[in-house]
Motif scaffolding. Structure first.
Motif, PDB file in Angstrom:
ATOM      1  N   UNK A 196       0.871  -1.270  -0.102  1.00  0.00           N
ATOM      2  CA  UNK A 196       0.181  -0.048   0.032  1.00  0.00           C
ATOM      3  C   UNK A 196       0.820   1.214   0.009  1.00  0.00           C
ATOM      4  N   UNK A 197       2.024   1.220   0.426  1.00  0.00           N
ATOM      5  CA  UNK A 197       3.059   2.498   0.429  1.00  0.00           C
ATOM      6  C   UNK A 197       2.809   3.449  -0.748  1.00  0.00           C
ATOM      7  N   UNK A 198       2.728   3.186  -1.900  1.00  0.00           N
ATOM      8  CA  UNK A 198       2.649   4.099  -3.081  1.00  0.00           C
ATOM      9  C   UNK A 198       1.300   4.620  -3.185  1.00  0.00           C
ATOM     10  N   UNK A 199       0.348   3.789  -2.687  1.00  0.00           N
ATOM     11  CA  UNK A 199      -1.120   4.252  -2.680  1.00  0.00           C
ATOM     12  C   UNK A 199      -1.184   5.291  -1.527  1.00  0.00           C
ATOM     13  N   UNK A 200      -0.627   4.916  -0.536  1.00  0.00           N
ATOM     14  CA  UNK A 200      -0.801   5.885   0.683  1.00  0.00           C
ATOM     15  C   UNK A 200       0.072   7.376   0.486  1.00  0.00           C
ATOM     16  N   UNK A 201       1.101   7.169  -0.259  1.00  0.00           N
ATOM     17  CA  UNK A 201       1.724   8.485  -0.699  1.00  0.00           C
ATOM     18  C   UNK A 201       1.320   9.159  -1.733  1.00  0.00           C
TER      19      UNK A 201
END
Length: 144
Positions: free
Chosen positions: A50-55
């Motif tokens: 999820x990191x890219x989505x959250x960023x």
């Protein structure tokens, strides 16, 4: 009597052959058909990815747990919007852009799947459900 038994056996054998051939034909049709689309109008991704989505700059991160759960720790930048409240009133006041990326999560992934369904039915188009919920998250949480 023997002829009658022989006739019954032939009929049973013929029925079995037809049933077998029919099931093989239907299986071949399924293999040749186009792959089925995901029935859900949103996507589900493991929370570890999820990191890219959250960023993403314009992503709205929705924690659909209760306010009490949210206060105990949530993902940075998340907004608390309990799943039970999604159909209370006009959601477009809080989420006016139905094209904006929405990232939803809960504790384990059950309520966020329900929230994704509700949001989709309300016309939101870019919804990502974080599978496994915050329990699967190995990053930091905040309590601001």
């Amino acid at each position: 009597m023997e002829q009658l038994l022989l006739l019954a056996a032939v009929i049973c054998f013929g029925a079995a052959v037809l049933k077998f051939a029919g099931s093989r034909f239907r299986a071949a049709e399924r293999r040749d058909a186009a792959p089925a689309k995901n029935r859900e109008p949103w996507r589900t991704v493991p929370i570890q990815e999820a990191a890219p989505l959250l960023a993403a700059e314009n992503a709205v991160i929705l924690d659909v747990r209760t306010q009490e759960e949210f206060d105990q720790g949530h993902l940075a930048g998340a907004v608390c919007l309990p799943v039970e409240t999604l159909t209370d009133g006009d959601l477009t006041v809080l989420l006016p852009d139905k094209h904006a990326p929405l990232v939803v999560y809960c504790r384990t992934g059950h309520r966020s799947a329900e929230a994704a369904q509700i949001l989709s039915e309300l016309g939101y188009e870019d919804i990502t459900d974080l599978a496994g919920g915050i329990l699967a998250w190995d990053g930091e949480t905040v309590t601001d």
